[in-house]
Scaffold this motif. Sequence first.
Motif, PDB file in Angstrom:
ATOM      1  N   VAL A 138     -10.913  -0.410   9.295  1.00  0.00           N
ATOM      2  CA  VAL A 138     -10.780  -1.124   8.029  1.00  0.00           C
ATOM      3  C   VAL A 138      -9.429  -1.830   7.994  1.00  0.00           C
ATOM      4  O   VAL A 138      -8.406  -1.225   8.330  1.00  0.00           O
ATOM      5  CB  VAL A 138     -10.906  -0.149   6.835  1.00  0.00           C
ATOM      6  N   ALA A 139      -9.420  -3.096   7.586  1.00  0.00           N
ATOM      7  CA  ALA A 139      -8.163  -3.836   7.488  1.00  0.00           C
ATOM      8  C   ALA A 139      -7.291  -3.212   6.404  1.00  0.00           C
ATOM      9  O   ALA A 139      -7.739  -3.077   5.259  1.00  0.00           O
ATOM     10  CB  ALA A 139      -8.437  -5.301   7.157  1.00  0.00           C
ATOM     11  N   PRO A 140      -6.073  -2.824   6.720  1.00  0.00           N
ATOM     12  CA  PRO A 140      -5.252  -2.119   5.730  1.00  0.00           C
ATOM     13  C   PRO A 140      -4.917  -2.965   4.508  1.00  0.00           C
ATOM     14  O   PRO A 140      -4.643  -2.418   3.441  1.00  0.00           O
ATOM     15  CB  PRO A 140      -3.989  -1.732   6.509  1.00  0.00           C
ATOM     16  N   GLU A 141      -4.945  -4.284   4.654  1.00  0.00           N
ATOM     17  CA  GLU A 141      -4.620  -5.145   3.507  1.00  0.00           C
ATOM     18  C   GLU A 141      -5.807  -5.375   2.583  1.00  0.00           C
ATOM     19  O   GLU A 141      -5.649  -5.900   1.476  1.00  0.00           O
ATOM     20  CB  GLU A 141      -4.065  -6.486   3.985  1.00  0.00           C
ATOM     21  N   GLY A 142      -7.006  -4.995   2.996  1.00  0.00           N
ATOM     22  CA  GLY A 142      -8.175  -5.138   2.135  1.00  0.00           C
ATOM     23  C   GLY A 142      -8.114  -4.159   0.975  1.00  0.00           C
ATOM     24  O   GLY A 142      -7.392  -3.160   1.015  1.00  0.00           O
ATOM     25  N   THR A 143      -8.859  -4.442  -0.084  1.00  0.00           N
ATOM     26  CA  THR A 143      -8.839  -3.562  -1.253  1.00  0.00           C
ATOM     27  C   THR A 143     -10.109  -2.732  -1.311  1.00  0.00           C
ATOM     28  O   THR A 143     -11.195  -3.197  -0.957  1.00  0.00           O
ATOM     29  CB  THR A 143      -8.681  -4.361  -2.562  1.00  0.00           C
ATOM     30  N   VAL A 144      -9.940  -1.496  -1.774  1.00  0.00           N
ATOM     31  CA  VAL A 144     -11.053  -0.559  -1.901  1.00  0.00           C
ATOM     32  C   VAL A 144     -10.956   0.124  -3.259  1.00  0.00           C
ATOM     33  O   VAL A 144      -9.910   0.096  -3.919  1.00  0.00           O
ATOM     34  CB  VAL A 144     -11.032   0.496  -0.785  1.00  0.00           C
TER      35      VAL A 144
END
Length: 239
Positions: A138-144
């Motif tokens: 998972v891209a660390p800059e993406g939001t979850v």
Amino acid sequence: MAAHPADHVGASAPAGPQPAPPARLVAEAYEQLAGAVGGLSDEESWLPTGCTGWSVRDLMFHHLQDAQRALVALHTPAQGPPDRDAVTYWRDWAPGTAGAANGRRWARVGASMFLDLGQLRGLYLETLAAAAHAAARVAPEGTVRTQGHVLTAGDLMTTLAVEAALHHLDLVTDLPGAPGPTARCLAAVATTLDGLLGHRPAADWSDERYARVGTGRAAPTERERALLGADADRLPLFG
């Protein structure tokens, strides 16, 4: 226990382990926990932990739920900007609340449904491995999204590593031969506590001692309270 970085003195940050990328940090935390429970006997699984009212089995079940939450969150992209980060996420988690009491009872009841330690341990270990695998992709800059909040995936991973390190300390309270969390994971806990406090506390603590006192797992001594000054009344910072 793993070796720990040099004690904190005053407001100066010690030279500690180099920070790891969030996915590597959570993988390290989970790998260490897996190693700690891998060889436990059934008898050892009933020993107490640092969590009030929980045996080793109960704590494993509780942390299994956290790893399951991690899997869901890492596969739940969120829209909009984050409303929490790796530090402010913990402001919702205070000890002594009704929610904490309910969670304590739920873990005891849920863990009791596993009559065979091997079944619980197998599910726990495979879930930890799956969550670490997902974090690496998972891209660390993406939001979850998790627990009603939006975080970057990287900040979520950091919170997972912090919780794992704290529960690792809880787990080995009565297991002196079991390995403890790594210095890098304990440093992540210390960084989180620094963020909540707003500065480095004026106490000569190792990161392990800081983790225990800062989260209410241990009470500060009179000497520590004197060093902390007004900060002593702000503890625990979360629990």
